[in-house]
Design an enzyme around this catalytic site. Structure first.
Site, PDB file in Angstrom:
ATOM      1  N   TYR A 176      -1.980  -1.728  -5.109  1.00 16.11           N
ATOM      2  CA  TYR A 176      -2.902  -0.748  -4.967  1.00 16.11           C
ATOM      3  C   TYR A 176      -4.106  -1.152  -6.110  1.00 16.11           C
ATOM      4  CZ  TYR A 176      -0.061   1.514  -8.812  1.00 16.11           C
ATOM      5  OH  TYR A 176       0.556   1.532  -9.926  1.00 16.11           O
ATOM      6  N   ARG A 202      -3.571   2.709 -17.713  1.00 18.12           N
ATOM      7  CA  ARG A 202      -2.289   2.342 -17.866  1.00 18.12           C
ATOM      8  C   ARG A 202      -2.210   0.707 -17.133  1.00 18.12           C
ATOM      9  NH1 ARG A 202       0.088   4.688 -12.994  1.00 18.12           N
ATOM     10  NH2 ARG A 202       0.137   2.375 -12.226  1.00 18.12           N
ATOM     11  N   HIS A 245       3.693   2.025 -13.013  1.00 19.47           N
ATOM     12  CA  HIS A 245       3.683   3.540 -13.269  1.00 19.47           C
ATOM     13  C   HIS A 245       5.064   3.720 -13.994  1.00 19.47           C
ATOM     14  CE1 HIS A 245       4.971   7.831 -12.668  1.00 19.47           C
ATOM     15  NE2 HIS A 245       5.970   7.401 -11.722  1.00 19.47           N
TER      16      HIS A 245
END
Lengths: 337, 372
Positions: free
Chosen positions: B280, B267, B271
């Site tokens: 992150y 991805r 998100h």
């Protein structure tokens, strides 16, 4: 034509007649096939209708409901059994977030006509997780119908209506009354949202459902000995709740007692009494009273009869609403004002 | 009843060492004993079609992302980088097969034929559902992680009971493999030999949690413990994904039961539009995956096949522009839901209780307006 059946046999008859009448109806649950269910409620149905229509499920409650939803997309009308009340929680998401909201989420273009049978309630002397009354969790969720039965006739007719309904329905079976016998007329049609006045009286209204209706009926008989007329309402449906019938009754009696096995906090009695106070405040001649399970986990069954609404606790509540001597006279709660 | 279980098959999981792949990063064709027999009819035209599909899916995604940043939509979960993982399987489906996906399955929705005007309403917070499930044979987008895997399995069981060869496709991400519902779905699919295909798009992150937080074993190895054959596939290789899906769907249709496909992908976006992936993961990691872009790989493959790339790109651009224009118009001109619609479609028939609340709210609204 009527026949004498136990409540368990009446459920069995409703399932058999539904399977017979609609080939898209099928049953799914743990141990319901060859064994006939742990209470033998589904006895003989797999032998009669086959393993494709009476399905022994793996031990996964979320999957029982979740796969039933998937079958619903293909037009099957599943009657799922959760073996015991206390085993329903692993399926909570599939019930309250999935099947309950599917119609709303899709603006009416997808829906699943699922019936979830749940043997519930206490007084069977069992171990933990086998005697609970979790109905309020589901009554709180829009999109679900939550109904109960108090007699073999009610069990037969209400379950037939639940299976025929295009809404998801939780059908709470009073397992402590599975061996109650009664006359059943299979032509009697019942709906899923009307309460029944099962005893008429002018002094006090007792509203109850499921296994507690029988206790309320006994209270009415006992009170009659003292010249008190008790009107007993079998609520039948917990959600949507038939407030109208109770309000009409309270307008006549002026007094209300609500009884159920589930704990009182955030319960059907909370909802019913609130609604009656909202709509019939001026008709009330005394504060409504309730007789419920205490706000504890279900106790060890050796002491369950003190936890459950008993005849004497019901009569005590009736006395309270009439201003007669009751157990709470002179009761001083430490620290309370 | 026999208590004997079938013997375990050591060949149940394919691609554990190296994900199955037929298009190399430079677009050259790699041989695959497993996948090649299922790609014999995929010629330049078919690959061009897959290319155009991927470009359209990407454009839908980037346009919706931009519309969200511009305030026309409220939220968007992007799929940038996962186009091949969706287009390959989507183009192996029949229209009567059902898709049960998560909220990131925009590629499936588009290729299933979603009406963009309705689709946009969901991400504008005007509606909960973006299509008619029965019309496009795709269940509503699922937000509860993994819950749809059970619906897919039940649908597949029902298809088998109907003696139909319709299959169900359950789509979820790497995070969902930790959910009870996905594991229960694997149990049921195996026990009932249901014609369901589990497509796990392993995009490496469940919001911020890398896949190693979800599993101590490759995701594609897990289904083997349930007795379900599994393939670990390069999710950025549209041909490999197409072939793997064909294998799985054919197995399901012919009574061979469920299959699990792990699409190894990434991805590249956040998100959702509210996420900040810089907290992150490293930019270098994103760049490494950008180099494995699924669309550029097909461009190289088509060029190597001798396709007129100017014409191919132009066709894809025109069709993507049309799509983007339609989506933008839908997002900018959507009619908000009426307040009264709050009370609709809760039950099959309106209940007295809800009709009472509807009337009370109308009276309240009228009283406010009367006092203005």
């Amino acid at each position: 034509m009527t026949e004498t059946l136990t409540l368990a046999k009446a459920v069995n008859a409703a399932l058999a007649d539904s399977l017979e009448g609609d080939d898209r109806v099928l049953l799914m649950g743990e141990d319901i096939g060859q064994l006939g269910g742990v209470f033998r409620v589904t006895d003989g149905l797999q032998a009669r209708f086959g393993t494709q229509r009476v399905i022994d499920a793996p031990l996964a409650e979320s999957a029982i409901i979740g796969t039933a939803i998937g079958m619903g997309y293909r037009g099957f009308r599943v009657v799922a059994e959760i073996q015991f009340d206390g085993f329903i929680y692993p399926a909570f998401d599939q019930i309250v977030a999935q099947v309950a909201k599917l119609r709303y989420r899709s603006k009416g273009r997808a829906s699943v006509p699922l019936t979830i049978r749940v043997p519930y309630g206490g007084a069977i002397g069992s171990v933990e997780h086998h005697s609970e009354s979790p109905e309020a969790y589901f009554a709180h969720t829009a999109g679900l119908r939550v109904v109960t039965a108090s007699t073999p006739q009610e069990a037969y007719s209400t379950l037939r209506a639940a299976i025929a309904s295009d809404d998801p329905v939780l059908f709470f079976e009073p397992k402590g009354k599975y061996y109650m016998k009664g006359e059943v007329d299979r032509t009697v049609v019942r709906d899923l949202e009307t309460a029944s006045i099962v005893a008429q009286g002018r002094d006090v209204t007792i509203a109850a459902y499921g296994p507690t209706v029988e206790t309320a009926m006994r209270a009415a008989i006992a009170a009659a000995d003292e010249g008190i007329e008790v009107e007993v309402i079998d609520l039948r449906a917990i959600s949507p709740l038939d407030v109208d019938t109770v309000v009409d009754s309270v307008r006549r009696t002026g007094r209300l007692v609500v009884a159920h096995e589930a704990p009182g906090e955030g319960s059907v009695s909370s909802e019913l009494i609130t609604s009656v106070v909202e709509r019939a405040f001026s008709s009330l001649e005394a504060a409504p009273a309730r007789v419920t399970g205490y706000d504890t986990p279900y106790p060890p069954s050796a002491v369950e009869h003190d936890y459950l609404p008993s005849l004497d606790r019901l009569l005590d509540a009736v006395d309270r609403t009439l201003g007669r001597r009751s157990s709470r006279d002179g009761l001083v709660l430490e620290g309370a004002r | 009843m026999s208590l004997t279980m079938p013997a375990p098959d050591p060949q149940l999981a394919l691609g554990l060492d190296h994900p199955l792949r037929v298009l190399d990063l430079d677009g050259s064709r790699l041989p695959s004993d497993v996948l090649d027999p299922h790609l014999t009819d995929v010629d330049e035209t078919a690959l061009t079609n897959l290319y155009v599909d991927m470009v359209r899916v990407r454009r839908l995604d980037t346009e919706a992302f931009a519309l969200t940043r511009q305030g026309h939509l409220v939220l968007w979960p992007p799929l940038l980088g996962q186009e091949a993982a969706q287009v390959g399987p989507a183009r192996a489906l029949r229209q009567s097969d059902w898709v049960f996906g998560s909220y990131r399955e925009h590629g499936f929705a588009l290729l299933k034929g979603v009406d963009l005007a309705e689709f946009a309403r969901v991400w504008k917070a005007y509606a909960h559902g973006g299509w008619d499930p029965h019309e496009i044979t795709m269940a509503p987008a699922q937000i509860i992680i993994g819950a749809q895997s059970l619906h897919a399995t039940g649908f597949a069981m029902a298809s088998k009971m109907d003696e139909s060869d319709d299959v169900a496709l359950a789509c979820f991400g790497d995070g969902a493999t930790s959910e009870g519902d996905v594991n229960e779905a694997l149990v049921w699919a195996s026990a009932f030999q249901a014609p369901v295909v589990f497509l796990c798009q392993n995009n490496q992150y469940a919001i911020s949690e890398p896949v190693r937080v979800q599993s101590g074993t490759p995701l594609a190895l897990r289904p083997t413990g349930f007795g379900i054959p599994s393939m670990r596939v390069d999710g950025n290789d549209v041909l490999a994904m197409h072939a793997a899906a064909r294998i799985a769907f054919e197995r399901a249709r012919s009574g061979g039961g469920p299959t699990f496909i792990e699409a190894v992908t990434y991805r590249r976006g956040p998100h959702t539009t509210t996420d900040d992936p810089k907290r992150y993961r490293d930019e270098a990691e994103v760049e490494a995956w950008t180099a494995k872009d699924p669309i550029e790989r097909v461009e190289r493959a088509l060029a190597a096949m001798g396709a007129n790339m100017d014409a191919v790109r132009e066709e894809a651009r025109i069709r993507a522009d049309e799509l983007a224009k339609e989506l933008r118009h839908a997002a900018e001109h959507a009619e908000p839901p009426t307040v009264d619609s709050i009370f609709d479609h809760v039950y099959a028939q309106p209940t007295k209780r809800l009709e009472r609340q509807r009337a009370e709210h109308r009276a309240f609204t009228a009283s406010i307006e009367g006092n203005r």
